[in-house]
Enzyme design. Structure first.
Site: not given
Ligand code: Q9C
Ligand code: ZN
Length: 358
Positions: A165, A201, A203, A290
């Site tokens: 990210h 991943d 995301h 994830d």
């Molecule tokens: N309340 C990785 O898997 N949260 N990052 C989102 C939800 C952030 C994930 C907000 C998720 C980041 C590397």
């Molecule tokens: Zn992720």
């Protein structure tokens, strides 16, 4: 398979993230990497080594040097200015509209203000040891790359904190430096060849996409929860195919809610086909777990066995492969899921015998 791991990740030990107006327990915790380390250590197919230092230059070839400078001194500056909180969160974000029509942004004189220039969400606190851990994660990634360039067919960097990210001039999403992008940039320089990145991943890797969006020499392929419903919301759409010279070198494959193993593998094959049609002999994998059906913050339905098949299909590309850890938050099964994926890549059999019954 050779695994690069640093105990320095433990110094990034955030306690909270902010969600729905509340501080909740952090998901991106040291125990994640310990779960992976234990699972791989119990399997004789993996050997461990610590990273070597690679310095700041590989980082500033990808990130704004001013962001590196902010991260380097933020904790010291925070404490020496009299702040007492254990975690640094932004409270005011410099969205482009804030100074629209009013000239350039001036860097605030305090960390409390300046963090809103660099951090894009409320999930990514800096703590005392964050910078040391984030630098170690970059060294882990680059050392895994060195081993691959030295002739290993596939290597694994147990990066923590994760990276995908983090964009050129922005951190967030539990990520500070973009480990995979830093490795891909070095690979282009050291091999003189194009490089493909496969990001599995859950995301979308908005940072990796952004860093290479205008470039033809780095292909970015990502499978992820559709940004119509999933973080990071503002990138990862199927019609984002690259810009300028990079047109055609970005492939987003958004996945539906509840995506099954079979649907997932069908999307994976589209991504692998694009990689197979792209030049170069090296592949960087951003490995997030994830996508697992039991992940507490995601919404796909994958099971452990499919990770073995994903690893197998990636291996069938026949490329030198550097696998770097990204997310994955169901900690009890994280290590075994990573081990299963890497065994698939490395030609080992499927072995579910150590998956804890929790
Ligand atoms: N309340 C990785 O898997 N949260 N990052 C989102 C939800 C952030 C994930 C907000 C998720 C980041 C590397
Ligand atoms: Zn992720």
């Amino acid at each position: 398979m050779r695994v690069v791991h640093s105990p320095r990740h433990r110094s990034h030990d955030p306690k909270h993230e902010l969600a729905d107006g509340e501080a909740i327990d952090a998901y991106e915790v040291p125990e994640r990497a310990e779960s992976i380390r234990r699972s791989l250590a119990a399997d004789g197919a993996f050997t461990f080594e610590e990273p070597t230092e690679h310095g700041a230059e590989p980082i500033t070839l990808v990130h704004d040097p001013a962001m590196l400078a902010f991260l380097e001194t933020a904790w010291h500056d925070w404490v020496s200015s009299g702040e007492t909180a254990d975690e640094i969160f932004p409270d005011t974000f410099v969205l482009p509209a804030l100074r629209e029509g009013m000239g350039p942004v001036r860097a605030p004189g305090t960390v409390r203000g300046a963090v809103g220039m660099w951090c894009f969400d409320t999930a990514t606190p800096m703590v005392e040891g964050t910078y040391a851990a984030a630098r170690a994660a970059v060294d882990v990634a680059l050392t895994a790359m060195d081993l691959a360039l030295g002739g290993e067919p596939s290597t694994y960097g147990l990066c923590r904190p994760p990276g995908h990210h983090a964009a050129r001039a922005m951190f967030g999403g539990y990520c500070f430096f973009n480990n995979a992008a830093i490795v891909a940039e070095q690979l282009t320089r050291q091999t003189g060849e194009p490089v493909a990145i496969l990001d599995v991943d859950y995301h979308h890797g908005n940072g990796t996409q952004q860093i290479f969006y205008g470039r033809a020499d780095v292909l970015y392929v990502s499978l992820h929860g559709d940004p119509d419903r999933a973080y990071p919301y503002f990138a990862g759409f199927a019609d984002e195919t690259g810009a300028d010279a990079g047109e055609g070198a970005n492939l987003n494959l958004p996945l539906p809610l509840g995506c099954s193993n079979e649907e997932y593998l069908a999307h994976l094959d589209r991504g692998l086909e694009a990689i197979a049609g792209f030049g170069g002999s090296t592949l960087v994998v951003s490995l997030g777990i994830d996508t697992y059906g039991r992940d507490p913050i995601c919404d796909l339905a994958l099971t452990t066995e499919v990770y073995h098949e994903v690893g197998r299909r990636v291996a069938a590309l026949g490329r030198t492969t550097v696998v770097l850890q990204e997310g994955g938050y169901f900690v009890p099964h994280l290590g075994e899921n990573v081990r299963t994926w890497l065994r698939g890549l490395d030609g080992g059999g499927l072995d579910l015998s150590a998956l804890p019954d929790v």
